[in-house]
Structure formats: C-alpha cells, structure tokens
Design a protein around this motif. Structure first.
Motif, short mmCIF file in Angstrom:
data_model
loop_
_atom_site.label_atom_id
_atom_site.label_comp_id
_atom_site.label_asym_id
_atom_site.label_seq_id
_atom_site.Cartn_x
_atom_site.Cartn_y
_atom_site.Cartn_z
N LYS A 168 -8.64 50.14 15.43
CA LYS A 168 -9.05 49.20 16.27
C LYS A 168 -10.26 48.72 15.84
CE LYS A 168 -5.46 50.35 18.45
NZ LYS A 168 -4.13 49.50 18.57
N ILE A 169 -11.25 49.49 15.31
CA ILE A 169 -12.59 49.15 14.99
C ILE A 169 -12.44 48.32 13.70
CG2 ILE A 169 -13.14 51.13 13.73
CD1 ILE A 169 -16.12 50.82 14.39
N ALA A 170 -11.48 48.47 13.07
CA ALA A 170 -11.49 47.81 11.48
C ALA A 170 -10.27 47.22 11.15
CB ALA A 170 -12.21 48.97 10.54
N GLY A 171 -9.04 47.19 12.04
CA GLY A 171 -7.76 46.80 11.71
C GLY A 171 -6.99 47.66 10.85
N PHE A 172 -7.09 48.75 10.83
CA PHE A 172 -6.54 49.80 9.97
C PHE A 172 -5.04 50.12 10.21
CE2 PHE A 172 -9.36 51.66 6.30
CZ PHE A 172 -10.07 50.55 6.33
N THR A 173 -4.46 49.30 11.34
CA THR A 173 -3.13 49.75 11.84
C THR A 173 -2.04 49.87 10.67
OG1 THR A 173 -2.64 47.48 12.40
CG2 THR A 173 -3.71 49.10 14.22
N GLY A 174 -2.35 49.14 9.74
CA GLY A 174 -1.52 49.13 8.61
C GLY A 174 -1.67 49.90 7.41
N THR A 175 -3.08 50.32 7.36
CA THR A 175 -3.60 51.14 6.46
C THR A 175 -3.65 52.57 6.70
OG1 THR A 175 -4.99 48.96 6.11
CG2 THR A 175 -5.55 50.84 4.82
N ALA A 199 -23.90 48.47 6.38
CA ALA A 199 -24.58 47.55 7.21
C ALA A 199 -23.72 46.17 7.05
CB ALA A 199 -26.03 47.26 6.57
N LYS A 200 -23.28 45.81 5.73
CA LYS A 200 -22.54 44.44 5.64
C LYS A 200 -21.30 44.64 6.49
CE LYS A 200 -21.46 40.95 2.18
NZ LYS A 200 -21.52 40.65 0.80
N GLY A 201 -20.53 45.83 6.15
CA GLY A 201 -19.39 46.06 6.89
C GLY A 201 -19.53 45.99 8.19
N MET A 202 -20.29 46.52 8.95
CA MET A 202 -20.33 46.58 10.39
C MET A 202 -20.71 45.22 10.89
SD MET A 202 -19.44 49.32 11.81
CE MET A 202 -19.96 48.83 13.47
N LYS A 203 -21.49 44.35 10.16
CA LYS A 203 -21.75 43.04 10.63
C LYS A 203 -20.49 42.27 10.54
CE LYS A 203 -24.53 38.99 9.51
NZ LYS A 203 -25.56 38.46 8.39
N GLU A 204 -19.59 42.39 9.57
CA GLU A 204 -18.42 41.56 9.46
C GLU A 204 -17.30 41.96 10.62
OE1 GLU A 204 -18.18 40.59 4.86
OE2 GLU A 204 -17.08 42.31 5.50
N ILE A 205 -17.42 43.54 10.95
CA ILE A 205 -16.54 43.87 11.87
C ILE A 205 -16.93 43.56 13.28
CG2 ILE A 205 -16.04 46.38 13.02
CD1 ILE A 205 -15.58 47.11 9.82
N LYS A 206 -18.20 43.60 13.57
CA LYS A 206 -18.55 42.98 14.90
C LYS A 206 -18.04 41.59 15.27
CE LYS A 206 -22.32 46.16 15.15
NZ LYS A 206 -23.90 46.61 15.34
N LYS A 207 -18.26 40.80 14.20
CA LYS A 207 -17.56 39.56 14.48
C LYS A 207 -16.09 39.68 15.01
CE LYS A 207 -20.47 37.02 11.11
NZ LYS A 207 -20.61 36.11 10.15
N ASN A 208 -15.15 40.50 14.28
CA ASN A 208 -13.97 40.72 14.55
C ASN A 208 -13.95 41.33 16.09
OD1 ASN A 208 -13.13 39.64 12.07
ND2 ASN A 208 -12.16 41.53 11.65
N LEU A 209 -14.49 42.26 16.66
CA LEU A 209 -14.73 42.81 17.75
C LEU A 209 -15.06 41.79 18.89
CD1 LEU A 209 -16.36 46.28 17.24
CD2 LEU A 209 -13.89 45.53 17.18
#
Length: 393
Positions: free
Chosen positions: A237-244, A291-301
């Motif tokens: 849910k946090i990072a879209g790993f449902t298929g990963t 830091a960069k990963g969380m910044k991108e992920i927070k946009k998705n959330l």
C-alpha cells in the motif's frame, strides 16, 4: 494418506467471485454502459521512479560476477532492514535489526506466524474482518471467537476481560472498515493482552495513510507492546508492491513465555521454510525509505487520499454515516434506506454503474454496510461520486 479435514470447515471464498459474476452479467446485458469500479483493494498507480531506478540497478548487479547475489539472508538484507529500522525511529520506535524480518508480504506472514503457536490457542478476531485471519486458523483447527465491530463502537471493538483469548488480531487502520484505533485505545488492548498472557498480531499494512497524531502508526508506539505483540507491515500500500511482493514482520526479542522466545522461533521457522525475498525486490523496497523515494511516494499517497476525500465529502453531503476516508483509503458506509449489503450493491450497479464491495462478505456485522475504496483513478472517482450523488440525493 489423510487430508487436513479442517479445510472442510472453511466457507468458499465467494465474495469477490460473486461481485465479478454480477458485474459480468450486467456488462453482458448492458455493453454500452461504462462501469466504474471502487471495490478494488489493489493499488493502481505505478511504482515510483526512485524504486524503479533501484530495481534496474539491482538487475545490472545480477549480470556481473562481482555483484551477483544468490541466496540472501533468511531475515532479509541488512541494507533494507536498516532502512526499515530508521523508518520506525521516525515514529519514536527503537527496534533491533534482529527484530525485523523481511518477507514476501504481510498476508503470507499473517498466516505463517501461526507455525510458532500451538493448535490449542483460542483466537479472537473482529467482525467484520479480513478473511485471512479466520481462515488460516480454521485450517489449523483452532477455535475462533469474534469481537463485534458495530456502528455503536465506531467499528473499533475494545477488550472484554470476561473473554479469554490467546491470539488477538488487530488491523488499524482497518480493512474493510477504515476505522483506526487511537494510541489510548491500543494501550487498553496491550494491557489486556499482557494481563491474559496473550499475543496481539497487529496488521499495520495501512499505517502510511495515518495523518492524525492521536493514532498509532505502529503498536510499538504503545508502552508494553513489545512483551505482547508482533507487527506485520507491507510495501503493497505504501509503495504499490502488490505485484512485486515485499513486506516485513517485527518480532520483539522481549516476547516470550515459559522460556520460549518468539523471535528465535520465528527465525528458526523462516530458515527452515523460507529462502527470502529476491535481491532485486529488496533493493527496490530499500529505495522506498530514502528521502527521494519517500517524496515521490507521498505524492502517490496524497493522490489516493484525495480520492478518499472526494468519496467522504460525498457521503457527508448525502448525510450517510461512514467510517474511514480520513486516515484510510477505505470508506465504510451505512447502506441508505435500510438496504442490505447485496441489495445496495445491485442498486448501485444497475442505476449508477458503480461497483463497491458488500459489507456482508466480511462477516455478519458487515450486513447493511458497504465498502468503497480510493484506489481508483482520480477521474473515475470524480465521475463515480457525481453518479452516486445524482442517484441518492
């Protein structure tokens, strides 16, 4: 040979099959109608660029002798566990690296953790409930009892000291209801578990959606939890790993009884039955907490929570009671005009071409309620809300 006849006690998983059948029948009879699906519990946005970049780099590692990886550590690579450890520290939770175990998802571990418990434990689960909690215990022949989650208690049942339970399932924010326990409420559950010498199996898969500071992201924010709780979390849910497929489980070293240590037992179980999550996937997961990963992920959330707000605002405008939608991607609403769950499903499908999930499929206390999710597209959610308003105003 003798089969495990406990499987005969498990009801067929009909909920989503029945939803699919009804939608297919409607589509066949009405091929010109556009259906919007807000029943899906799966994410729809792709993996963020920083995660993809890390995975590409890991693929390159596998192509070179110097960086190639074979079998990894049973408990997960250190680089990922260190990042998970730092993520918890942001919430004030201190964990040892040897308390963190990387897995292929929370769902797997929620079932697999039962290997370290005997079959004579009594299991307490809320109703309505995520079906895996019940079914995995019935498969093992355990006794399952229920704590009723209702509108009166905000779909957040609290401990009853007249009830004896050994294994307690808590999911917060909850699937399917979207309701979330405060830290003070979780403290009551922790006190109950410690008093009863019970264990809480805490499903924190939706912790990333919590924004209210009175709510816990982890049960280990609560004093006393390390002696009575195991926490399960997921990158789905946090990072879209449902298929990963990647998640992690926290088993505190302080959790033990009569000389039996849960942490040591879980490591022993994993080293016997599990060969770890692929290196490529773990590299992608580690990028989530940069830091960069969380910044991108927070946009998705934020994208999903904006969808949730659209649905919640719709319910507010119609005067429909609901939980969730504010610290959860799920909106659990009371079916209007006294309709049953499946009755409302058909009404919404036939008159607005919107698909949700009937609450009755999650347990007896779900009858008369309905789940909508925020995991669709922004455009689809907007259109669905407009249709619902037009139909129910």
């Amino acid at each position: 040979m003798n089969f495990n006849k406990n499987f005969n006690d498990i009801a067929d998983s009909y909920l989503f099959a029945e939803v699919a059948n009804r939608v297919a029948a409607y589509t066949k009879a009405n091929p010109d109608k556009k259906i919007i699906k807000l029943g899906i519990g799966d994410v729809t946005l792709p993996l963020v660029p920083e995660v993809i970049k890390a995975m590409h780099g890991a693929v390159d590692d596998m192509a070179n002798q110097e960086t190639f990886k074979g079998y990894g550590p049973y408990e997960g690579y250190g680089f990922l566990r260190e990042n998970i450890q730092s993520y918890y520290k942001e919430s004030g939770v201190e964990l040892g690296l040897d308390e963190i175990f990387v897995s292929d998802g929370a769902k797997s571990d929620l079932g697999n953790i039962l290997d370290i418990f005997s079959k004579d434990n009594t299991v307490l689960v809320p109703d309505p409930v995520y079906p895996v909690y019940v079914d995995t215990n019935l498969m093992a022949g355990r006794s399952v009892i229920f704590a009723d989650a209702t509108e009166e208690n905000g779909f957040l049942p609290m401990p009853d000291y007249s009830v004896d339970a050994d294994i307690i399932y808590i999911c917060s924010p909850n699937n399917p209801t979207g309701a979330a326990y405060t830290k003070a409420q979780l403290k009551e559950w922790v006190d109950y578990a410690n008093k009863k010498n019970a264990v809480i199996l805490y499903d924190a898969a939706y912790e990333c959606f919590v924004s209210d500071e009175s709510l816990a992201r982890s049960i280990f924010e609560v004093e006393g939890a390390k002696t009575c709780a195991i926490e399960f979390c997921s990158f789905s849910k946090i990072a879209g790993f449902t298929g990963t497929r990647c998640g992690y489980t926290v088993v505190p070293k302080a959790l033990e009884k009569d000389g039996f240590n849960a942490n040591k037992a879980w490591l022993r179980r994993q080293s016997t039955k599990f060969n770890g999550v692929p290196y490529i996937v773990q590299k992608g997961a580690a990028a989530v907490f940069t830091a960069k990963g969380m910044k991108e992920i927070k946009k998705n959330l934020a994208y999903y929570m904006n969808n949730a707000k659209l649905i919640a605002d719709c319910m507010d405008s119609l005067g429909i009671w609901y939980t969730g939608g504010k610290n959860s991607p799920y909106i659990w609403l009371k079916c209007p005009n006294g309709m049953g769950s499946w009755e409302f499903f058909d009404y919404l499908l036939n008159n607005a071409q919107v698909v949700g999930t009937p609450g009755a499929g999650f347990g007896k206390c779900g009858e008369g309620y309905f789940r909508l999710t925020a995991f669709g597209s922004k455009e689809g959610t907007k259109e669905a809300v407009q249709r619902i308003k037009k139909l129910l105003k």
